[in-house]
Design a protein around this motif. Structure first.
Motif, PDB file in Angstrom:
ATOM      1  N   PHE A 222       0.850  -1.189   0.000  1.00 52.21           N
ATOM      2  CA  PHE A 222       0.000   0.000   0.000  1.00 52.21           C
ATOM      3  C   PHE A 222       0.888   1.241   0.000  1.00 52.21           C
ATOM      4  N   TYR A 223       0.622   2.151  -0.939  1.00 46.58           N
ATOM      5  CA  TYR A 223       1.367   3.403  -1.021  1.00 46.58           C
ATOM      6  C   TYR A 223       0.395   4.556  -0.801  1.00 46.58           C
ATOM      7  N   THR A 224       0.650   5.331   0.235  1.00 49.59           N
ATOM      8  CA  THR A 224      -0.272   6.393   0.618  1.00 49.59           C
ATOM      9  C   THR A 224       0.029   7.686  -0.146  1.00 49.59           C
ATOM     10  N   GLN A 225      -0.870   8.639  -0.001  1.00 53.45           N
ATOM     11  CA  GLN A 225      -0.757   9.911  -0.727  1.00 53.45           C
ATOM     12  C   GLN A 225       0.602  10.560  -0.491  1.00 53.45           C
ATOM     13  N   LYS A 226       1.141  11.114  -1.560  1.00 53.01           N
ATOM     14  CA  LYS A 226       2.418  11.810  -1.470  1.00 53.01           C
ATOM     15  C   LYS A 226       2.185  13.313  -1.426  1.00 53.01           C
ATOM     16  N   PRO A 227       2.850  14.011  -0.536  1.00 48.27           N
ATOM     17  CA  PRO A 227       2.751  15.485  -0.555  1.00 48.27           C
ATOM     18  C   PRO A 227       3.288  16.030  -1.879  1.00 48.27           C
ATOM     19  N   VAL A 268       0.878  16.722   3.684  1.00 49.70           N
ATOM     20  CA  VAL A 268      -0.449  16.144   3.482  1.00 49.70           C
ATOM     21  C   VAL A 268      -0.999  15.739   4.841  1.00 49.70           C
ATOM     22  N   THR A 269      -2.227  16.159   5.110  1.00 53.47           N
ATOM     23  CA  THR A 269      -2.936  15.776   6.325  1.00 53.47           C
ATOM     24  C   THR A 269      -4.206  15.040   5.923  1.00 53.47           C
ATOM     25  N   SER A 270      -4.474  13.902   6.587  1.00 57.39           N
ATOM     26  CA  SER A 270      -5.649  13.090   6.247  1.00 57.39           C
ATOM     27  C   SER A 270      -6.280  12.571   7.520  1.00 57.39           C
ATOM     28  N   ALA A 271      -7.613  12.589   7.565  1.00 61.08           N
ATOM     29  CA  ALA A 271      -8.350  12.072   8.729  1.00 61.08           C
ATOM     30  C   ALA A 271      -9.656  11.450   8.257  1.00 61.08           C
ATOM     31  N   SER A 272     -10.001  10.304   8.841  1.00 60.59           N
ATOM     32  CA  SER A 272     -11.247   9.606   8.509  1.00 60.59           C
ATOM     33  C   SER A 272     -11.855   9.043   9.781  1.00 60.59           C
ATOM     34  N   TYR A 273     -13.171   9.060   9.829  1.00 62.90           N
ATOM     35  CA  TYR A 273     -13.891   8.440  10.945  1.00 62.90           C
ATOM     36  C   TYR A 273     -15.089   7.682  10.388  1.00 62.90           C
ATOM     37  N   TYR A 318     -19.122  -1.286  15.204  1.00 63.91           N
ATOM     38  CA  TYR A 318     -17.920  -0.702  15.827  1.00 63.91           C
ATOM     39  C   TYR A 318     -17.606   0.609  15.113  1.00 63.91           C
ATOM     40  N   ASN A 319     -16.599   1.340  15.612  1.00 66.55           N
ATOM     41  CA  ASN A 319     -16.163   2.557  14.922  1.00 66.55           C
ATOM     42  C   ASN A 319     -14.654   2.580  14.806  1.00 66.55           C
ATOM     43  N   GLN A 320     -14.148   3.434  13.919  1.00 67.77           N
ATOM     44  CA  GLN A 320     -12.711   3.465  13.633  1.00 67.77           C
ATOM     45  C   GLN A 320     -12.284   4.870  13.256  1.00 67.77           C
ATOM     46  N   LEU A 321     -11.099   5.249  13.756  1.00 69.49           N
ATOM     47  CA  LEU A 321     -10.491   6.543  13.459  1.00 69.49           C
ATOM     48  C   LEU A 321      -9.166   6.307  12.762  1.00 69.49           C
ATOM     49  N   ASN A 322      -8.922   7.029  11.660  1.00 67.19           N
ATOM     50  CA  ASN A 322      -7.657   6.949  10.924  1.00 67.19           C
ATOM     51  C   ASN A 322      -7.083   8.354  10.752  1.00 67.19           C
ATOM     52  N   LEU A 323      -5.818   8.519  11.124  1.00 65.14           N
ATOM     53  CA  LEU A 323      -5.130   9.804  10.971  1.00 65.14           C
ATOM     54  C   LEU A 323      -3.814   9.588  10.241  1.00 65.14           C
ATOM     55  N   MET A 324      -3.447  10.539   9.391  1.00 63.01           N
ATOM     56  CA  MET A 324      -2.163  10.478   8.691  1.00 63.01           C
ATOM     57  C   MET A 324      -1.611  11.885   8.514  1.00 63.01           C
ATOM     58  N   GLN A 325      -0.312  12.016   8.758  1.00 61.62           N
ATOM     59  CA  GLN A 325       0.388  13.267   8.486  1.00 61.62           C
ATOM     60  C   GLN A 325       1.691  12.936   7.780  1.00 61.62           C
ATOM     61  N   LYS A 326       1.906  13.558   6.611  1.00 62.77           N
ATOM     62  CA  LYS A 326       3.134  13.313   5.875  1.00 62.77           C
ATOM     63  C   LYS A 326       3.792  14.643   5.507  1.00 62.77           C
ATOM     64  N   ALA A 327       5.125  14.617   5.453  1.00 54.21           N
ATOM     65  CA  ALA A 327       5.894  15.806   5.073  1.00 54.21           C
ATOM     66  C   ALA A 327       6.955  15.392   4.055  1.00 54.21           C
ATOM     67  N   ASP A 334      17.975  16.140  -6.541  1.00 53.46           N
ATOM     68  CA  ASP A 334      18.442  14.761  -6.425  1.00 53.46           C
ATOM     69  C   ASP A 334      18.424  14.247  -4.990  1.00 53.46           C
ATOM     70  N   LEU A 335      17.800  14.999  -4.085  1.00 51.83           N
ATOM     71  CA  LEU A 335      17.755  14.589  -2.677  1.00 51.83           C
ATOM     72  C   LEU A 335      16.390  14.926  -2.087  1.00 51.83           C
ATOM     73  N   SER A 336      15.775  13.952  -1.427  1.00 53.51           N
ATOM     74  CA  SER A 336      14.465  14.209  -0.816  1.00 53.51           C
ATOM     75  C   SER A 336      14.338  13.471   0.506  1.00 53.51           C
ATOM     76  N   PHE A 337      13.533  14.040   1.402  1.00 53.30           N
ATOM     77  CA  PHE A 337      13.236  13.453   2.704  1.00 53.30           C
ATOM     78  C   PHE A 337      11.722  13.316   2.824  1.00 53.30           C
ATOM     79  N   ASP A 338      11.259  12.131   3.268  1.00 47.85           N
ATOM     80  CA  ASP A 338       9.828  11.895   3.437  1.00 47.85           C
ATOM     81  C   ASP A 338       9.566  11.349   4.825  1.00 47.85           C
ATOM     82  N   LEU A 339       8.693  12.039   5.555  1.00 51.34           N
ATOM     83  CA  LEU A 339       8.297  11.613   6.897  1.00 51.34           C
ATOM     84  C   LEU A 339       6.815  11.273   6.886  1.00 51.34           C
ATOM     85  N   GLY A 340       6.468  10.126   7.448  1.00 49.93           N
ATOM     86  CA  GLY A 340       5.073   9.722   7.536  1.00 49.93           C
ATOM     87  C   GLY A 340       4.689   9.343   8.950  1.00 49.93           C
TER      88      GLY A 340
END
Length: 803
Positions: A222-227, A268-273, A318-327, A334-340
């Motif tokens: 699974f590959y999540t959204q890229k900023p 990128v900020t993502s939230a689902s409930y 039941y219920n579910q919460l999903n949060l994601m923050q990427k930078a 030629d150089l990149s940093f990705d934090l998830g």
């Protein structure tokens, strides 16, 4: 003076007229296409579109032919005059899908057609249209992954006769499998938010060379959204808000995400409930699936309540919460940093298949709940490109930390004792992956990996009458650890455009440590400490050959392995009514040896067939079998005399299958697709060959799709073959309470089908509505081995608003 002014004006006008800012868009969805190579005939001039699909054409003359090339779209040739004042260029997607880019095969981008294995790619548009409620449903919609569910809060994938800890899950390249992934059905895949996924790649078959232990039957990447960067001084802002409702489970979902893109930074900020109610099954099907009664806990004790609507599966909501923050930070090109950062948490949810068990004529359990399933992941990835290094052209370093939390709470009917077992795993990993082009024809991939897991586990008994809590045996040895050290290498040799050879090897060393001191006061094991060491050497080799534009052959042979984890060597749990699994320190890795052959036939992009056949031999298989503890074949566990079992290297299995895919493109807008899968296999149990537990029945789907761009319609059928009583594995026959009964009163898995309709309408640039009517004929069915019946007639409505 006037002459100078005229010349200056003429010069400015010429520059303006020759400069042309164009935008390259997808013809199917009008979305901008990033990374389109634009060049002239001799490739002396070239530019590339940015994330907005934009590029300047001022370097090209008005008369020369300009080519627009993107790996997932058909090549297009135009002149500036043909582009005209609209400044829009529309590219058609490559309907053959051979030029799709995949990452999972080597951890670096490759053309899908170069990979000798079959890889199923699901992109963001496909995910948005199918509108899955969980990531398990997303996989099921592919038509090539079978999903088992023990409860509504579940989804255990099966691929080519394998499941659970013989399949691997990765998120953004990070391994999700941990030291307590079990052989029984598990639902960790639902922790991945389908709204955050950019694309999914499912590798069918072995992936051990790249991913190590567990990747026997397949890899789900699974590959999540890229900023997205703006690459300019102005802000690039994009946002989506989604609401969804489904009738069968009374589902209510809300989601939002937004992207902030600057010149070198992007976020990128993502939230689902999601809130699910009790699931309603269909009206037409086996009576054995009905829910006629359920247990209700009251202040005066447990009471059996007659269900006013037996089609409603009490209690499954039941219920579910999903949060994601990427930078994303790109200081240089030629150089990149990705934090998830990822966080998922569910509420308590019942294990429904345990709530429908009977002891005699009375329901056995008053409650059987999984506690909140929580998952946290942080990962940092650094990618460096180099044109001058002798060691690499691309290098990628990934460091990750994950925390998994889960628990189980069960209490028998009219019992005052609630059994509680809680587990947590801290998982650390580091990987270094490198890609080097040795020549025009040869690419070389290699890397190293280290993984460390620490397990925390506790067991308690709670007296609900006296409100007292006492310690008891935990599910796993508290403080146990699991480590993996590995190195791999693979090579791709492509002498021409028609032939590709790929091969690779991997060496893995696994160390497990478990201390049973705390549990020995309850179990009296013949050992205090277990240290399990094992090494594995695996390899793969395959070819992809396209002799002409019509035919493509793929042939691949591979070996794979699964090393014993803490779940194998140290688990204590009730595997089934009247049985308990105890630790076993004498375990070795299981190995799988297999091959597959694929053929793709493409007749002018009008009719396309995709055929694959495979065979896998599993040796030293880790399976649950009867065992003795201190010479005893039965012990008291949770107050019940139970048969002793343990995981053992006690089996062999032979698994085989055939996959047939077809697509007919009647027009650019109308197409028919179909997928059918046949899986079979046997394993040895007590010197007798019996059916393999996780070999799914024959299954498939057929879709008739109309896509005009703004409107998309899909009429489709899902179907599933029967597994008779004699085709069920012995472990499935023992769970007769989840199955229908045949004319002889024996459990079996009936065949079923559903008819469905889905539509999507883009109201305007910002607003899209998606609606589905699933299981139109209201069939009552269960997917194979599932404890919970699937949804009956189900209307799903989703509204998306984008900025």
């Amino acid at each position: 003076m006037k002459l100078s002014f005229s010349i200056f004006f003429f010069f400015i006008a010429s520059v303006y007229l020759n400069a042309q800012n164009i935008k390259v868009l997808s013809a199917s969805n009008k979305e901008p296409i990033y990374g389109v190579a634009i060049y002239n005939a001799d490739k002396s001039k070239s530019v590339v579109t940015n994330f907005r699909g934009e590029a300047e054409l001022d370097i090209f003359s008005d008369s020369e032919t300009i080519y627009f090339k993107h790996l997932s779209h058909l090549l297009k040739a135009l002149t500036k005059a043909e582009i005209g004042n609209s400044n829009r260029v529309y590219l058609l997607s490559n309907t053959q899908d051979l030029n799709e880019i995949v990452i999972s095969a080597s951890k670096f981008e490759q053309n899908k057609k170069d990979i000798p294995q079959k890889i199923v790619n699901i992109n963001s548009k496909g995910i948005e249209f199918t509108n899955p409620q969980t990531s398990a449903d997303l996989l099921e919609n592919s038509g090539q992954v079978y999903i088992q569910k023990s409860q509504l809060g579940g989804g255990s994938p099966m691929i080519r006769g394998f499941s659970t800890n013989r399949l691997l899950i990765t998120v953004d390249g990070v391994r999700m499998n941990n030291a307590i992934f079990r052989g029984g059905n598990l639902q960790n895949v639902i922790s991945i938010d389908p709204f955050s996924i950019q694309n999914t790649e499912v590798t069918l078959g072995s992936g051990s060379v790249i991913y190590g232990s567990d990747a026997i039957g397949g890899v789900m990447s699974f590959y999540t959204q890229k900023p997205k960067l703006s690459y300019t001084d102005s802000l690039l802002f994009k946002s989506n808000a989604i609401v969804r409702y489904a009738t069968a489970s009374d589902e209510k979902t809300g989601h939002f995400d937004f992207n902030l893109g600057y010149k070198k930074w992007a976020f990128v900020t993502s939230a689902s409930y999601t809130d699910f109610g009790d699931l309603r099954m269909g009206s037409h099907g086996p009576d054995e699936y009905l829910r006629p009664e359920f247990v209700l806990a009251t202040n005066t004790g447990d009471v059996v309540i007659q269900n006013s609507n037996p089609l409603v599966q009490k209690v499954t909501g039941y219920n579910q919460l999903n949060l994601m923050q990427k930078a994303h930070f790109e200081p240089y090109e030629d150089l990149s940093f990705d934090l998830g950062l990822f966080y998922t948490a569910t509420s308590n949810f019942s294990r429904y298949d345990r709530l429908i068990r009977y002891r005699g004529n009375t329901l056995r359990s008053a409650e059987w709940n999984y506690g909140p399933q929580k998952w946290f992941m942080s990962n940092l990835q650094v990618t460096k490109l180099s044109s001058g290094s002798n060691l690499y052209d691309k290098i990628k370093a990934t460091v990750s930390y994950q925390n998994f939390q889960e628990s189980r709470m069960d209490r028998d009917y009219q019992s005052s004792i609630r059994n509680i077992r809680e587990e947590a795993v801290d998982a650390y990993s580091f990987s270094l992956d490198l890609d080097k082009t040795l020549s025009v024809k040869t690419d070389f991939f290699y890397g190293v990996e280290y993984i460390y897991n620490k397990v925390k586990s506790s067991g308690t008994e709670e007296n609900i009458q006296s409100n007292t809590v006492t310690s008891t045996v935990s599910r796993y040895p508290n403080g146990a650890s699991w480590q993996s050290i590995a190195a791999y290498t693979s090579i791709k040799y492509k002498p021409n455009t028609k032939f590709v050879f790929q091969s690779g090897v991997r060496f893995n060393h696994i160390i497990s440590n478990a201390d049973f001191t705390e549990n020995n006061q309850y179990l009296n094991l013949p050992f205090e400490v277990s240290k399990n060491k094992s090494s594995a050497f695996t390899g793969t080799a395959g070819i992809s050959w396209s002799p002409n534009n019509t035919v493509q052959w793929k042939l691949n042979a591979s070996s794979a392995f699964r090393a014993p984890n803490i779940d194998d060597i140290g688990k204590v749990f009730d595997s089934e009514p009247g049985s308990v699994v105890v630790p076993n320190e004498f375990l070795r890795p299981e190995y799988a040896y297999g091959g597959e052959l694929g053929l793709k036939l493409n007749f002018d992009d009008k009719v396309i067939f995709d055929l694959n056949t495979y065979y896998t031999y599993l040796d030293n298989a880790l399976v649950r079998r009867d065992f003795t503890l201190n010479g005893e074949s039965e012990i008291i566990y949770d107050g019940e005399l139970s048969n002793v079992q343990a995981i053992q290297n006690a089996s062999k299995a032979w698994i085989y299958g055939f996959e047939l895919g077809a697509r007919i493109n009647f027009t650019d807008k109308l197409k028919l697709t179909s997928q059918y899968n046949i899986v079979g296999g046997t394993e040895v149990e007590d010197n007798i060959e019996v059916p393999v537990r996780h070999a799914a029945p024959s299954f498939g789907n057929t879709h008739l799709v109309w896509d005009s761009g703004d409107v998309k319609l899909d009429v489709f059928a899902n179907y599933n073959g029967e597994l008779s009583f004699y085709q069920l594995a012995p472990s499935e026959i023992e769970k007769d309470y989840i199955y229908a009964l045949d004319v002889n009163g024996n459990p079996y898995s009936p065949s079923w089908y559903t008819l469905n309709f889905r539509t999507q309408y883009q109201i305007n640039k910002s607003t899209t509505i998606t609606a589905s009517l699933e299981n139109i004929t209201d069939q009552r069915y269960k997917t194979y081995s599932s404890g919970i019946a699937a949804a009956g007639r189900n209307f799903i409505l989703s509204l998306k608003y984008s900025l």
